[in-house]
Design a protein around this motif. Structure first.
Motif, short mmCIF file in Angstrom:
data_model
loop_
_atom_site.label_atom_id
_atom_site.label_comp_id
_atom_site.label_asym_id
_atom_site.label_seq_id
_atom_site.Cartn_x
_atom_site.Cartn_y
_atom_site.Cartn_z
N SER A 1 0.85 -1.19 0.00
CA SER A 1 0.00 0.00 0.00
C SER A 1 0.88 1.24 0.00
N ALA A 2 0.66 2.12 -0.97
CA ALA A 2 1.53 3.28 -1.14
C ALA A 2 0.78 4.57 -0.85
N SER A 3 1.48 5.54 -0.28
CA SER A 3 0.92 6.85 -0.02
C SER A 3 2.04 7.88 0.04
N GLY A 4 1.65 9.15 -0.04
CA GLY A 4 2.64 10.22 0.07
C GLY A 4 3.27 10.64 -1.25
N PHE A 5 2.85 10.04 -2.33
CA PHE A 5 3.32 10.41 -3.66
C PHE A 5 2.26 9.98 -4.66
N THR A 6 2.41 10.43 -5.91
CA THR A 6 1.42 10.10 -6.94
C THR A 6 1.75 8.73 -7.50
N PHE A 7 1.13 7.73 -6.94
CA PHE A 7 1.43 6.34 -7.24
C PHE A 7 1.32 6.04 -8.73
N ARG A 8 0.28 6.56 -9.38
CA ARG A 8 0.03 6.20 -10.77
C ARG A 8 1.11 6.75 -11.72
N ASP A 9 1.91 7.69 -11.24
CA ASP A 9 2.96 8.29 -12.07
C ASP A 9 4.31 7.59 -11.93
N LYS A 10 4.41 6.63 -11.02
CA LYS A 10 5.70 6.04 -10.71
C LYS A 10 5.76 4.56 -11.07
N ALA A 11 6.86 4.16 -11.71
CA ALA A 11 7.16 2.74 -11.83
C ALA A 11 7.47 2.22 -10.43
N MET A 12 7.25 0.92 -10.25
CA MET A 12 7.48 0.31 -8.94
C MET A 12 8.22 -1.01 -9.11
N SER A 13 8.87 -1.42 -8.05
CA SER A 13 9.60 -2.69 -8.06
C SER A 13 9.39 -3.43 -6.75
N TRP A 14 9.68 -4.71 -6.82
CA TRP A 14 9.83 -5.53 -5.61
C TRP A 14 11.31 -5.92 -5.51
N VAL A 15 11.83 -5.85 -4.30
CA VAL A 15 13.16 -6.33 -4.01
C VAL A 15 13.04 -7.25 -2.81
N ARG A 16 14.06 -8.09 -2.59
CA ARG A 16 14.01 -8.98 -1.44
C ARG A 16 15.41 -9.14 -0.84
N GLN A 17 15.43 -9.55 0.41
CA GLN A 17 16.70 -9.79 1.09
C GLN A 17 16.61 -11.11 1.83
N ALA A 18 17.37 -12.08 1.36
CA ALA A 18 17.42 -13.38 2.00
C ALA A 18 18.35 -13.32 3.21
N PRO A 19 18.19 -14.24 4.14
CA PRO A 19 19.04 -14.22 5.34
C PRO A 19 20.52 -14.23 4.98
#
Length: 115
Positions: A23-41
């Protein structure tokens, strides 16, 4: 200010499925590309998926391609990651981020793949 709140993680068996949300807030979400990143142990951050602002272009890391699907709902300011056929090596804390990231990002959601 920018706020990203990830949810949906948990314990899942190998071969199972899980859907993460951001869930995103504080910026114009529809104008921004987004990514998922992860960190394994014990490892560094790994970029795993990207989606363009209008959702028409997506890309994936080789490690998740064909198993994970990124999507977004701009009306709800929400980013998703559908995880199918999960493997133990998918165990990590998953974060959403703006553009290619890795910052800013939220607190993350833990995914543990284990039988």
């Amino acid at each position: 200010q920018v706020q990203l709140v990830e949810s949906g993680g948990g314990l899942v068996q190998p071969g199972g499925s899980l859907r993460l949300s951001c869930s995103a807030s504080g910026f114009t979400f529809r104008d921004k590309a987004m990514s998922w990143v992860r960190q394994a142990p014990g490892k560094g951050l790994e970029w795993i998926s990207y989606i363009k602002s209008n959702g028409d272009i997506t890309s994936y890391a080789h490690s998740v391609k064909g198993r994970f699907t990124i999507s977004r709902d701009n009306a709800r300011n929400t980013l998703y990651l559908q995880m199918n056929s999960v493997k133990p090596e998918d165990t990590a804390v998953y974060y959403c981020t703006i553009e290619m990231g890795p910052d800013p990002r939220g607190q993350g959601t833990q995914v543990t793949v284990s039988s």
